[in-house]
Motif scaffolding. Structure first.
Motif, PDB file in Angstrom:
ATOM      1  N   PHE A 423       0.818  -1.214   0.000  1.00  0.00           N
ATOM      2  CA  PHE A 423       0.000   0.000   0.000  1.00  0.00           C
ATOM      3  C   PHE A 423       0.852   1.264   0.000  1.00  0.00           C
ATOM      4  O   PHE A 423       0.398   2.317  -0.470  1.00  0.00           O
ATOM      5  N   LYS A 427       0.152   4.185  -2.598  1.00  0.00           N
ATOM      6  CA  LYS A 427       0.004   5.592  -2.183  1.00  0.00           C
ATOM      7  C   LYS A 427       0.962   6.487  -2.954  1.00  0.00           C
ATOM      8  O   LYS A 427       0.602   7.608  -3.361  1.00  0.00           O
ATOM      9  N   SER A 432      -5.455   3.558  -5.191  1.00  0.00           N
ATOM     10  CA  SER A 432      -6.483   3.191  -4.220  1.00  0.00           C
ATOM     11  C   SER A 432      -6.202   1.792  -3.689  1.00  0.00           C
ATOM     12  O   SER A 432      -5.831   0.894  -4.457  1.00  0.00           O
ATOM     13  N   SER A 449      -6.049   5.871   7.156  1.00  0.00           N
ATOM     14  CA  SER A 449      -4.692   6.227   6.725  1.00  0.00           C
ATOM     15  C   SER A 449      -4.620   6.617   5.257  1.00  0.00           C
ATOM     16  O   SER A 449      -3.611   7.170   4.814  1.00  0.00           O
ATOM     17  N   VAL A 450      -5.686   6.347   4.497  1.00  0.00           N
ATOM     18  CA  VAL A 450      -5.638   6.639   3.062  1.00  0.00           C
ATOM     19  C   VAL A 450      -6.739   7.583   2.611  1.00  0.00           C
ATOM     20  O   VAL A 450      -6.680   8.127   1.508  1.00  0.00           O
ATOM     21  N   LYS A 451      -7.740   7.806   3.459  1.00  0.00           N
ATOM     22  CA  LYS A 451      -8.880   8.630   3.065  1.00  0.00           C
ATOM     23  C   LYS A 451      -8.688  10.060   3.572  1.00  0.00           C
ATOM     24  O   LYS A 451      -8.204  10.266   4.694  1.00  0.00           O
TER      25      LYS A 451
END
Length: 478
Positions: A423, A427, A432, A449-451
């Motif tokens: 991931f 990123k 995604s 952590s990604v949104k």
């Protein structure tokens, strides 16, 4: 099999309340026998096994409404379920919730070839939907390997993708209108066929991809397209993902939207299929490091094969294609697709596999694969990456198989470690962590952590507004 996603205590449901739920659908359609419940509780890869006091199988929208009204009043958690083909654990009752199966909501309400629409209930399978469209010389353009089992409700709830998304888009692209039962039992009647409707917020898109956390989809109006008059399929050996990407550009420049599928696969995956699927044969005379499966669909009855041959010849002339063959029959085309569709299934024969459904910009796919391969190889020497998937839309199923001879259980304990390195590369390229399978429970804790924090806050606010008592698929997505 993974452990339960968290330690949320199970809520006991009294026999009296369970009887009230059963009375809504009738005892015949309230499954309480543990053995009979098994198909609804075991995730298809056996990663999760759930528990439930009852599987309710309503046959009408009114019954769904009554179930949710009672559940909301009594704060009883409900897990909506379609064909149980989800891959992120979102359809499994992890904490003794009641399962609401939509598979009896299986009517095709209308097929309208003039408007190019079909109206189906959420328990209708993808295969039946496509067959009904074909009967009126139309195509429902979503295609998934699980089409005989997966349901339209599940496809929409997870915003499923598929092999034709390059040309036709994912599930969200196909829905014109929805019928949805809300957490309090109210029914949102939004089954319109309109391609143009500017009367406020587009509410249907709240529920598509929400994985049953905001409401239960009970029916949908789906768009149809004309059936192609010619379909041509080719298998080609290429030297690298970079070569495959350049070939994709040539195909799109020459054939435009007629390029309906462009899949990429590794030789290692091909060999696994050949070793474990007696129905598959090596597609080309000699092995190649990488392969692409190309499909063109044309409204012209003639000419598509010539166009595909020209694309491949161009690739050969420019050193992108080492060898290729175009299917001479429908049976051969199906054999090509069988190889691709078996990729996920045969990996279990190679031991533990840590799987990722990710997307990056199409132009970044080769760099992503190279960097992810290096990262997982550094983390666990000897691992065998098996990337494959939809190069045309940037969606790669990046699966990482254990080193040969390694202990499967010990390897799978590294699930989070492998996720972290993969991931991180996703990123880096603005990708995604979930391209077409959803969040469920597997990726729920990764979402913050990604949104974007504002987006996540809005999601929580919408959830609280539509489901203030938290009864719909609790613990999933958020």
């Amino acid at each position: 099999m993974l452990d339960k996603p968290d330690n949320t205590p199970s809520k006991a449901i009294s026999p009296e309340l369970l009887g009230r739920f059963a009375a809504i659908v009738g005892e015949k359609f309230a499954i309480t026998d543990p053995q009979s419940q098994t198909p609804y509780l075991v995730e298809m890869r056996d990663l999760f096994r759930g528990h439930t006091p009852a599987v309710l199988r309503p046959g009408t929208v009114e019954e769904v409404s009554a179930i949710l009204k009672l559940a909301n009043e009594t704060k009883t958690p409900i897990v909506p379920q379609g064909g149980n083909t989800g891959l992120v654990g979102g359809q499994i009752p992890h904490h003794n919730e009641i399962v609401l199966s939509v598979n009896r909501l299986d009517r095709i309400r209308e097929v309208d070839p003039t408007s190019n629409t079909i109206t189906v209930e959420s328990g209708v399978t993808l295969q039946r939907t496509r067959a009904a469209a074909a009967e009126v010389d139309r195509l429902y353009p979503q295609l998934l390997p699980s089409e005989g089992t997966c349901t339209i409700g599940g496809n929409l709830s997870t915003n499923a993708g598929g092999t034709a998304a390059l040309a036709h888009g994912i599930a969200r692209s196909h829905a014109l209108g929805l019928e949805v039962v809300l957490a309090d039992g109210r029914v949102l009647h939004n089954l319109n066929k309109l391609k143009k409707d500017n009367t406020g917020y587009d509410l249907k898109n709240l529920f598509i991809g929400a994985e049953g956390t905001l409401g239960v989809i009970t029916a949908a109006v789906l768009r149809l397209v004309p059936r192609p008059r010619a379909i041509e399929t080719a298998f080609a050996g290429v030297a690298s993902p970079e070569a495959a990407l350049e070939l994709l550009g040539i195909a799109q420049a020459r054939a435009g939207n007629d390029v309906t599928s462009f899949e990429i696969m590794t030789r290692r995956g091909i060999e696994l299929v050949l070793a474990n699927d007696s129905g598959s044969r090596d597609p080309l005379a000699s092995p190649h490091d990488w392969y692409v499966l190309i499909e063109l669909s044309s409204q012209q009855s003639e000419g598509a094969r010539l166009v595909l041959e020209e694309i491949l010849e161009h690739g050969l002339e420019h050193g992108l294609v080492a060898d290729a063959t175009v299917a001479d029959s429908l049976e051969q085309a199906k054999a090509f697709w069988r190889i691709r569709e078996m990729f996920g299934e045969v990996q279990r024969h190679a031991g533990g596999s840590i799987k990722h459904d990710v997307s990056v910009p199409v132009a970044a796919v080769p760099a992503f694969i190279a960097e992810a391969n290096a990262a997982v190889g550094k983390l666990i020497p000897g691992v065998r990456p098996l990337p494959f998937g939809h190069l045309g839309d940037g969606n790669i199923h990046y699966n990482v198989t254990q080193p040969e001879g390694a202990d499967k259980a010990e390897y799978l304990k590294r699930w989070n470690d492998v996720n972290n390195v993969v991931f991180a590369v996703v990123k880096k390229y603005g990708g995604s962590i979930s391209a077409e399978h959803g969040i469920g429970v597997i990726k729920r804790d990764l979402l913050p952590s990604v949104k974007d924090p504002v987006a996540l806050d809005l999601m929580r606010s919408i959830k609280h507004l539509l489901d203030p008592n938290g009864i719909l698929n609790p613990g999933k997505v958020l």
